[in-house]
Motif scaffolding. Structure first.
Motif, PDB file in Angstrom:
ATOM      1  N   ARG A   1       8.356  19.874   4.703  1.00 64.19           N
ATOM      2  CA  ARG A   1       7.465  19.254   3.956  1.00 64.19           C
ATOM      3  C   ARG A   1       6.382  20.334   3.213  1.00 64.19           C
ATOM      4  NH1 ARG A   1       8.445  14.180   3.522  1.00 64.19           N
ATOM      5  NH2 ARG A   1       6.586  12.959   4.326  1.00 64.19           N
TER       6      ARG A   1
ATOM      7  N   LYS B   1     -11.221   0.045   9.075  1.00 65.71           N
ATOM      8  CA  LYS B   1     -10.828   1.267   8.486  1.00 65.71           C
ATOM      9  C   LYS B   1     -10.670   2.455   9.145  1.00 65.71           C
ATOM     10  CE  LYS B   1     -13.980   5.121   5.953  1.00 65.71           C
ATOM     11  NZ  LYS B   1     -15.300   5.664   5.440  1.00 65.71           N
TER      12      LYS B   1
ATOM     13  N   GLN C   1       0.809  -1.244   0.076  1.00 64.40           N
ATOM     14  CA  GLN C   1      -0.023  -0.047   0.074  1.00 64.40           C
ATOM     15  C   GLN C   1       0.920   1.180   0.053  1.00 64.40           C
ATOM     16  OE1 GLN C   1      -3.242   0.270   3.100  1.00 64.40           O
ATOM     17  NE2 GLN C   1      -3.396  -1.777   2.751  1.00 64.40           N
TER      18      GLN C   1
ATOM     19  N   GLU D   1      -3.621   0.793  -3.338  1.00 72.25           N
ATOM     20  CA  GLU D   1      -3.303  -0.390  -2.967  1.00 72.25           C
ATOM     21  C   GLU D   1      -3.042  -1.400  -3.838  1.00 72.25           C
ATOM     22  OE1 GLU D   1      -6.258  -1.676  -0.123  1.00 72.25           O
ATOM     23  OE2 GLU D   1      -5.430  -3.821   0.119  1.00 72.25           O
TER      24      GLU D   1
ATOM     25  N   ARG E   1      -1.143  10.241   1.814  1.00 67.38           N
ATOM     26  CA  ARG E   1      -1.015  11.530   2.680  1.00 67.38           C
ATOM     27  C   ARG E   1       0.497  11.530   3.083  1.00 67.38           C
ATOM     28  NH1 ARG E   1      -4.268  13.611   7.147  1.00 67.38           N
ATOM     29  NH2 ARG E   1      -6.384  12.493   6.159  1.00 67.38           N
ATOM     30  N   SER E   2       1.118  10.360   2.879  1.00 64.43           N
ATOM     31  CA  SER E   2       2.804  10.742   3.337  1.00 64.43           C
ATOM     32  C   SER E   2       3.531  11.508   2.057  1.00 64.43           C
ATOM     33  CB  SER E   2       3.348   9.204   3.496  1.00 64.43           C
ATOM     34  OG  SER E   2       3.477   8.775   2.219  1.00 64.43           O
TER      35      SER E   2
ATOM     36  N   ASP F   1       0.524   5.129   1.257  1.00 61.17           N
ATOM     37  CA  ASP F   1      -0.484   6.250   1.735  1.00 61.17           C
ATOM     38  C   ASP F   1      -0.132   7.239   1.236  1.00 61.17           C
ATOM     39  OD1 ASP F   1      -1.774   7.829   3.457  1.00 61.17           O
ATOM     40  OD2 ASP F   1      -0.557   7.198   5.281  1.00 61.17           O
TER      41      ASP F   1
ATOM     42  N   PRO G   1       3.689  14.763   0.170  1.00 61.24           N
ATOM     43  CA  PRO G   1       3.381  16.407   0.215  1.00 61.24           C
ATOM     44  C   PRO G   1       3.040  16.670  -1.293  1.00 61.24           C
ATOM     45  CG  PRO G   1       5.773  16.167   0.481  1.00 61.24           C
ATOM     46  CD  PRO G   1       5.235  14.878   0.458  1.00 61.24           C
TER      47      PRO G   1
ATOM     48  N   HIS H   1     -10.945   6.841   1.683  1.00 60.70           N
ATOM     49  CA  HIS H   1     -11.797   6.686   2.828  1.00 60.70           C
ATOM     50  C   HIS H   1     -12.442   8.153   2.961  1.00 60.70           C
ATOM     51  CE1 HIS H   1     -10.521   2.951   4.122  1.00 60.70           C
ATOM     52  NE2 HIS H   1      -9.135   3.461   3.597  1.00 60.70           N
TER      53      HIS H   1
ATOM     54  N   VAL I   1      -7.116   4.538   8.846  1.00 63.08           N
ATOM     55  CA  VAL I   1      -7.046   6.169   8.759  1.00 63.08           C
ATOM     56  C   VAL I   1      -5.907   6.436   9.852  1.00 63.08           C
ATOM     57  CG1 VAL I   1      -8.249   7.925   8.905  1.00 63.08           C
ATOM     58  CG2 VAL I   1      -9.114   6.124   7.667  1.00 63.08           C
TER      59      VAL I   1
ATOM     60  N   PHE J   1      -5.588   5.790  -0.035  1.00 65.18           N
ATOM     61  CA  PHE J   1      -4.170   4.931  -0.373  1.00 65.18           C
ATOM     62  C   PHE J   1      -4.131   4.499  -1.607  1.00 65.18           C
ATOM     63  CE2 PHE J   1      -3.157   4.129   4.086  1.00 65.18           C
ATOM     64  CZ  PHE J   1      -4.338   4.328   4.857  1.00 65.18           C
TER      65      PHE J   1
ATOM     66  N   PRO K   1       1.018   1.363   6.412  1.00 65.34           N
ATOM     67  CA  PRO K   1      -0.347   0.665   6.070  1.00 65.34           C
ATOM     68  C   PRO K   1      -0.727  -0.401   6.809  1.00 65.34           C
ATOM     69  CG  PRO K   1       0.294   1.634   3.978  1.00 65.34           C
ATOM     70  CD  PRO K   1       1.456   1.650   5.145  1.00 65.34           C
TER      71      PRO K   1
ATOM     72  N   VAL L   1     -10.831  11.226   4.607  1.00 60.04           N
ATOM     73  CA  VAL L   1      -9.818  11.403   5.466  1.00 60.04           C
ATOM     74  C   VAL L   1      -8.591  10.574   5.293  1.00 60.04           C
ATOM     75  CG1 VAL L   1     -11.686  11.501   7.459  1.00 60.04           C
ATOM     76  CG2 VAL L   1     -11.119   9.074   6.434  1.00 60.04           C
ATOM     77  N   ALA L   2      -8.372   9.677   4.315  1.00 59.35           N
ATOM     78  CA  ALA L   2      -7.423   9.133   3.953  1.00 59.35           C
ATOM     79  C   ALA L   2      -7.438   8.461   2.526  1.00 59.35           C
ATOM     80  CB  ALA L   2      -7.082   7.695   4.953  1.00 59.35           C
TER      81      ALA L   2
END
Lengths: 219, 150, 361
Positions: free
Chosen positions: C237, C26, B49, B112, B53-54, B51, B56, B99, C30, B110, C39, B107-108
């Protein structure tokens, strides 16, 4: 108070005060010595003497043809790194912000990528200058603490500046603190060593040229 | 979300990146990572996976990545206290999992790389519980009544 | 507010609330994403959390503006909030709980007694110590007294917000109430600082979930802040970093540079020296953060950020301001110089007279 707070605050305040005190002490002290009062019969009017002074400032800024072979390399190194330093100090955007904070005036900055390049070149030339000082037989004998410490204080500023802008070696706030502290060391040392040539160089050439020209001597 | 409080808000969806921004560098790097994981999935059955969010990303890069990956045949929405959407990209085995909370905010996210996204597969314990429930129902003779989970 | 079933595992509490395993997975995925954990940890977290017991949590508020509690509960993900309140048993919070007065205090004392040595204490606000600590009193006790009493049986302490972590606003010069951060008073328990003015909600909740699911405080930096969120500076960042590197800065708010989204260094951004997750996790569910909205970072998760000079002067500009000192130094320099010159000339004259005398004699 963190190291950075100290460097940005009381440290800088103290260093600037010492710098101003020291520079004025030396400048006023020398100006009032009256050594530049002419003591012989004038053979030219003061206007021509002044022009002579102006001319000397230029002609004494480069060695005579006969000496270029021996001193040309050193002169070239010196000029190059001085120009590099001026560009970096005066035209790097955070430095412009620093001067704005100090004097209230600002000017356009150069793109940072150019400044990084020039700074690295300047550091290389600066190291070459030390190598020359240490390897040249004559220079080695003439060099004293003033020469080496002035070199060290300036080199420290360049190295810490490059580390800060490159974000290498430590966290940013630590690097910025070191850079500011190295500048403060330089400011405190400045009036008491050969770095004062920054203030003396052009006036001394101009005054010598004026005096000689007034006497009617070639310079 | 803020609409409940009655504050007028204008949401700008397609934010252009800053004028001078050079795009593309980060995108290529992520695509290389996806390729490596996909190759691993194909050879050894093990994906992974990423992410989002990681990483920028400037406003434009996120959309660029989505466009680069494209859309596939499978589009699944799960209701898990807020929708979760698993969309297959144009590359089989590469899924875009988003998500959201009940208000619809993300909120998130990924990427996958798997045969099937992890969330789609029911938990072993849930299957066992389902077995017990169905057994009970058959024993009680309620085959025809509705059978939603309790 | 006290949950009668604190002996239940979190899994049992979730089942009773009708939260499916998938939904919980989930939530954990998150949260793992928030904690910048790989993850795969989401699944491990879900399994561990289901087996864990719901810890009792006591929330104490001292010298604070309630912004941190607002941030904690102002979640745009009600599900996450609900889940969190399934994961922990918030047994005392004087702002949120329905009970008041002696009933509230009794609830707190019971929770402490029932869970002695195992409960988590969350604190926002600093503690005033001047004049015997009278500047923050409740239920007849000073903040200091309450703090030391409650923390005695705690398993760990989480300081939410810059006030609790570093002193914050009350601590700013001249600090009339003698405010101190919690870590100065609590030295025998693990203390986690989650600073920010306020902290990002997900940072608070994720830190709590980490503690509950993995049974220990997360890795901390030298200021006691979770490295997962406070390990990088905003600058590291920031999506505007290419502009910083190229030297493209906005000179004033709303000028051409600002409209083009250039770096805000010259407008006082403290991003380079501020450690927080604003640039990645962002605010309001990942909508934006101050720099993305056009305002420089204030450095609100750093100790003493109120006293580090103007928010609108760049880091290079410094905080020294006394022109008088420099003027005094200048005056002193001139005097010294004049004095040196006069002394030198007098010496020269006397030497000249000496040589004259020697020549004549």
């Amino acid at each position: 108070m963190t190291l950075l707070d100290f460097a940005r605050g009381p440290g800088m305040n103290f260093a600037l005060a010492v710098f101003v005190l020291g520079v004025l002490w030396r400048l006023v002290g020398i100006a009032l010595l009256n050594y530049w009062r002419p003591k012989s019969e004038p053979r030219q009017g003061w206007l021509r003497a002044m022009m002579g002074g102006a001319l000397a400032t230029g002609t004494r800024s480069w060695p005579h043809r006969e000496f270029i072979g021996r001193t040309g390399y050193g002169e070239l190194l010196g000029y190059s790194y001085h120009i590099g330093l001026f560009i970096v100090i005066l035209f790097f955007a955070p430095h412009v912000a620093f001067f704005k904070g100090l004097f209230g005036v600002s000017w356009p900055a150069m793109p940072s990528t150019w400044i990084h390049l020039i700074a690295v070149l300047t550091l290389t030339l600066f190291i070459a200058v030390l190598v020359r000082r240490v390897t040249n037989r004559v220079l080695r004998r003439l060099s004293n603490f003033d020469d080496y410490f002035s070199w060290f204080a300036t080199a420290l500023v360049i190295v810490t500046g490059l580390m800060t802008t490159g974000h290498i070696g430590a966290s940013y706030e630590t690097l910025q603190a070191w850079h500011l502290l190295s500048v403060e060391l330089l400011l405190v040392w400045f009036p008491f060593g050969k770095l004062m040539h920054a203030f003396f160089i052009f006036p001394s050439r101009a005054i010598n040229g004026y005096l000689l020209s007034r006497k009617g001597a070639a310079s | 979300m803020n609409a409940k409080v009655g504050i007028p808000i204008r949401v700008v969806e397609n934010r252009a990146p800053p004028k001078d921004y050079v795009l593309g560098g980060g995108l290529t790097a992520v695509l290389h990572e996806i390729l490596a994981l996909l190759e691993n999935l194909s050879a050894f059955g093990e994906g992974g996976q990423i992410d989002l969010r990681s990483l920028p990303m400037a406003p434009g890069e996120h959309d660029d990545l989505k466009n680069a990956l494209g859309e596939g045949e499978v589009d699944v929405t799960l209701n898990l206290g807020g929708p979760t959407r698993c969309r297959e990209t144009a590359y089989p085995g590469v899924w875009w999992v988003e998500h959201k909370d009940p208000a619809g905010a993300t909120v998130a996210e990924f990427i996958e790389i798997a045969f099937v996204p992890e969330l789609l597969r029911p938990e072993d314990e849930d299957i066992r519980a389902g077995v017990r429930r169905l057994e009970q129902r058959l024993r009680a003779g309620h085959a025809t009544t509705g059978g939603n989970s309790p | 507010m006290t949950d009668q079933h604190t002996h239940r595992t979190i899994g049992e509490a979730l089942d009773a609330s009708g939260v499916s395993r998938r939904s919980f997975l989930k939530f954990c995925m998150v949260t793992a994403s928030m904690l910048a954990l790989p993850p795969s940890v989401g699944r491990v977290m879900a399994q561990q959390l289901r087996k864990a017991k719901r810890p009792s949590v006591i929330y104490l508020s001292f010298q604070e503006c309630t912004g941190c509690l607002e941030s904690f509960t102002r979640s745009f993900s009600p599900t996450a909030e609900n889940l969190l309140f399934n994961v922990i048993s918030l047994d005392y919070d004087d702002t949120l709980m329905a009970a008041a007065g002696s009933h509230a205090e009794a609830a707190r004392e019971k929770a402490m007694k029932d869970n002695w040595g195992e409960y988590l204490v969350i604190i926002d606000g600093s503690v005033p110590m001047a004049d015997g600590g009278v500047y923050n009193t409740a239920a007849g006790k000073t903040a200091h007294q309450t703090l030391m009493e409650v923390v005695e049986g705690a398993a760990a302490v989480v300081c939410v917000g810059t006030c609790a972590s570093f002193g914050g606003i009350p601590y700013a010069h001249p600090n009339p109430t003698g405010a101190v951060p919690i870590s100065e008073l609590v030295t025998d328990k693990p203390v986690v600082n989650v600073p920010g003015c306020p902290p990002i909600p997900e940072v608070i909740t994720s830190t709590l979930v980490h503690y509950v699911s993995l049974g220990k405080v997360p890795d901390l930096d030298e200021h006691g802040r979770p490295l997962a969120f406070f390990g990088n500076t905003i600058h590291d960042r920031c999506y505007r970093r290419p502009f910083f590197d190229q030297g493209k800065f906005a000179k004033s708010f709303d000028d051409e540079g600002a409209r083009n989204g250039w770096c805000l260094y010259e407008l006082g951004c403290k991003g380079p020296t501020t450690y927080n997750a604003c640039a990645t996790v962002k605010w309001n569910d990942g909508t934006s953060f101050p720099i993305e909205s056009g305002h420089g970072c204030l450095g609100c998760s750093e100790p003493g950020f109120w006293d580090k000079g103007s928010f609108y002067k760049p880091l290079a500009a410094g905080t020294y301001t006394s022109a008088e000192k420099i003027a005094a130094a200048a005056g002193a320099g001139v005097l010294l110089g004049a004095g040196a010159a006069v002394a030198s000339r007098m010496k020269r004259k006397s030497r000249l007279h000496e040589t004259d005398r020697e020549e004549r004699s």
